[in-house]
Design an enzyme around this catalytic site. Structure first.
Site, PDB file in Angstrom:
ATOM      1  N   ARG A  31      -2.609   7.371  11.103  1.00 44.49           N
ATOM      2  CA  ARG A  31      -3.808   7.939  10.444  1.00 44.49           C
ATOM      3  C   ARG A  31      -4.568   8.839  11.422  1.00 44.49           C
ATOM      4  NH1 ARG A  31      -4.790   2.891   6.666  1.00 44.49           N
ATOM      5  NH2 ARG A  31      -2.701   2.954   5.786  1.00 44.49           N
ATOM      6  N   GLU A 175      -1.658 -11.603  -0.450  1.00 45.95           N
ATOM      7  CA  GLU A 175      -1.454 -10.240  -0.952  1.00 45.95           C
ATOM      8  C   GLU A 175       0.028  -9.915  -1.149  1.00 45.95           C
ATOM      9  OE1 GLU A 175      -2.393  -7.100   1.828  1.00 45.95           O
ATOM     10  OE2 GLU A 175      -2.544  -5.604   0.250  1.00 45.95           O
ATOM     11  N   LYS A 217      -5.035 -11.005  -3.592  1.00 45.52           N
ATOM     12  CA  LYS A 217      -5.164  -9.553  -3.402  1.00 45.52           C
ATOM     13  C   LYS A 217      -3.964  -8.911  -4.070  1.00 45.52           C
ATOM     14  CE  LYS A 217      -5.829  -5.913   0.029  1.00 45.52           C
ATOM     15  NZ  LYS A 217      -6.622  -5.540   1.182  1.00 45.52           N
ATOM     16  N   SER A 267      -5.704  -0.504  -2.460  1.00 45.19           N
ATOM     17  CA  SER A 267      -5.681   0.827  -3.086  1.00 45.19           C
ATOM     18  C   SER A 267      -4.279   1.436  -3.075  1.00 45.19           C
ATOM     19  CB  SER A 267      -6.709   1.768  -2.463  1.00 45.19           C
ATOM     20  OG  SER A 267      -6.528   1.934  -1.082  1.00 45.19           O
ATOM     21  N   GLY A 268      -3.454   1.071  -2.106  1.00 42.96           N
ATOM     22  CA  GLY A 268      -2.018   1.356  -2.161  1.00 42.96           C
ATOM     23  C   GLY A 268      -1.573   2.810  -2.236  1.00 42.96           C
ATOM     24  N   GLY A 269      -2.398   3.737  -1.759  1.00 46.14           N
ATOM     25  CA  GLY A 269      -1.971   5.135  -1.793  1.00 46.14           C
ATOM     26  C   GLY A 269      -2.546   5.919  -2.965  1.00 46.14           C
ATOM     27  N   ARG A 301      -7.370   2.489   2.589  1.00 47.52           N
ATOM     28  CA  ARG A 301      -7.324   3.949   2.519  1.00 47.52           C
ATOM     29  C   ARG A 301      -8.352   4.568   1.583  1.00 47.52           C
ATOM     30  NH1 ARG A 301      -1.019   4.127   1.638  1.00 47.52           N
ATOM     31  NH2 ARG A 301      -1.475   1.958   1.138  1.00 47.52           N
TER      32      ARG A 301
HETATM   33  P1  13P Z   1      -4.856   0.049   1.044  1.00 45.05           P
HETATM   34  O1  13P Z   1      -6.126  -0.092   0.261  1.00 45.05           O
HETATM   35  O2  13P Z   1      -4.810   1.265   1.913  1.00 45.05           O
HETATM   36  O3  13P Z   1      -3.632  -0.150   0.202  1.00 45.05           O
HETATM   37  O4  13P Z   1      -4.839  -1.158   2.072  1.00 45.05           O
HETATM   38  C1  13P Z   1      -5.152  -2.433   1.642  1.00 45.05           C
HETATM   39  C2  13P Z   1      -4.466  -3.423   2.467  1.00 45.05           C
HETATM   40  O5  13P Z   1      -5.101  -4.299   3.002  1.00 45.05           O
HETATM   41  C3  13P Z   1      -2.992  -3.346   2.583  1.00 45.05           C
HETATM   42  O6  13P Z   1      -2.507  -4.493   3.206  1.00 45.05           O
END
Ligand code: 13P
Length: 342
Positions: A31, A175, A217, A267-269, A301
């Site tokens: 990043r 998660e 999560k 948020s996953g991208g 992200r």
């Molecule tokens: P993102 O919101 O960027 O997907 O990250 C969340 C997270 O904790 C991934 O393990």
């Protein structure tokens, strides 16, 4: 109320969510590279202090998930970060999973490592001020995957992790991330999400994890990043906010036990706007359906990207970056109540 259910309630407080700031050094380096930021320990510390010290963010953040290095670092005030956060009314969490390994017999799939030595690490993290933890498993959608074996093995490890945390007096955030990458449809994503969660909760029950003392999560059910339903296909093909919200909530209703107190999204991208609008729609729909869980965010992200861009590693940009972060947190927190409008 037990100590752990207290922490769960604080994390799921109305109008708030969780910031994931637990990127490993290598993810953080990627990043930072985008904006030419120097990849040193001190720049990572400075970056995290910029986020954590932003005025008013405690109004929208109940907790922050840290990486091992950050939990041990100090803010420029001389306070260790967990103390710095606690003074602002924010709980400290810690990522405890380690790298992934290929699944035996299905090399495209991964299982998460980190159970070895976990109990000792948890004891130390508790001493350093963490009150909750996170473990991420990755589930990829593709030709013939995910396999039952992949879901089962990741589910088992998530359950052992969750049980170990509860024994150590820490709240687990489990998660199982269903990845966005791929060409799959929204319906296929819903199907995989449903199965992933069902298998994980079966394993949680077998391991006698206390469901009222943990948080899920989850990913949203979404068409794959390269699916025409993302909007690149014919007009009318793009998955609507309503379709995404309904698919996500159908998956939860089918697989998430009602005694689970809450679900937080990664948020996953997704872009910050997508992640905010979709959360808002899901929360509104969940209220309409009278679903039992508190639903909010645990984004990395979607909260950090515009802030990192605004900062770009330059001292003179700190104020602007913090203003950007304050706004992002405020908007996302509003979405967690179903009160966001663009
Ligand atoms: P993102 O919101 O960027 O997907 O990250 C969340 C997270 O904790 C991934 O393990």
């Amino acid at each position: 109320m037990t100590e752990l259910t207290h922490i769960v309630s604080a994390l799921l407080a109305h109008g708030k969510g969780i910031l994931a700031a637990d990127e490993s050094d290598s993810t953080c380096a990627k990043r930072f590279d985008t904006y030419g930021i120097e990849k040193t320990e001190d720049m990572r510390r400075t970056w995290r202090e910029l986020l954590f010290g932003t005025p008013n963010v405690a109004k929208g953040l109940s907790g922050i998930i840290l990486y091992d290095e950050t939990l041990r670092q100090k803010a420029s005030t001389g306070e260790p970060f967990p103390e710095f956060l606690s003074k602002r009314g924010i709980l400290s969490g810690i990522k405890v999973d380690q790298k992934t390994e290929s699944l035996a017999g299905s090399p495209e799939e991964e299982v998460t490592k980190g159970l070895e030595g976990l109990q000792d690490r948890l004891t130390e993290y508790g001493r350093l001020g963490a009150t909750f933890t996170k473990w991420r498993a990755v589930i990829r959608i593709g030709e013939g995957i995910p396999t039952e074996q992949c879901l089962r093995e990741n589910g088992k490890r998530l359950a052992l992790y969750a049980k170990a945390c509860q024994n150590a007096g820490l709240v687990p955030i489990a998660e199982p991330e269903v990845l966005l990458e791929g060409t799959h449809t929204l319906a296929r994503s819903e199907e995989v999400l449903t199965k992933t969660l069902a298998v994980m909760f079966e394993e949680m029950k077998k391991a006698e994890v206390s469901l009222s003392e943990m948080i899920l999560k989850s990913s949203m059910a979404l068409p794959g990043k390269e699916s025409p339903q993302q909007g690149s296909g014919q007009a009318g093909e793009k998955a609507s906010l309503k379709e995404i919200a309904e698919a996500t909530l159908r998956a939860f209703a089918a697989s998430v036990p009602r005694e689970m107190p809450g679900i937080v999204f990664l948020s996953g991208g997704q872009t910050p706007l997508e992640a905010t609008e979709r959360l808002n729609e899901i929360v509104k729909e969940a209220k309409k359906q009278e679903l039992p869980w508190r639903i909010t965010f645990s984004y990395s992200r979607a909260l950090q990207e515009p802030v990192l861009k605004a900062w770009s590693g330059k001292t003179e940009n700190v104020t602007t970056a913090q203003e950007t972060f304050e706004k992002r947190v405020e908007e996302t927190a509003r979405a967690s109540e179903g009160r966001y409008s663009h």
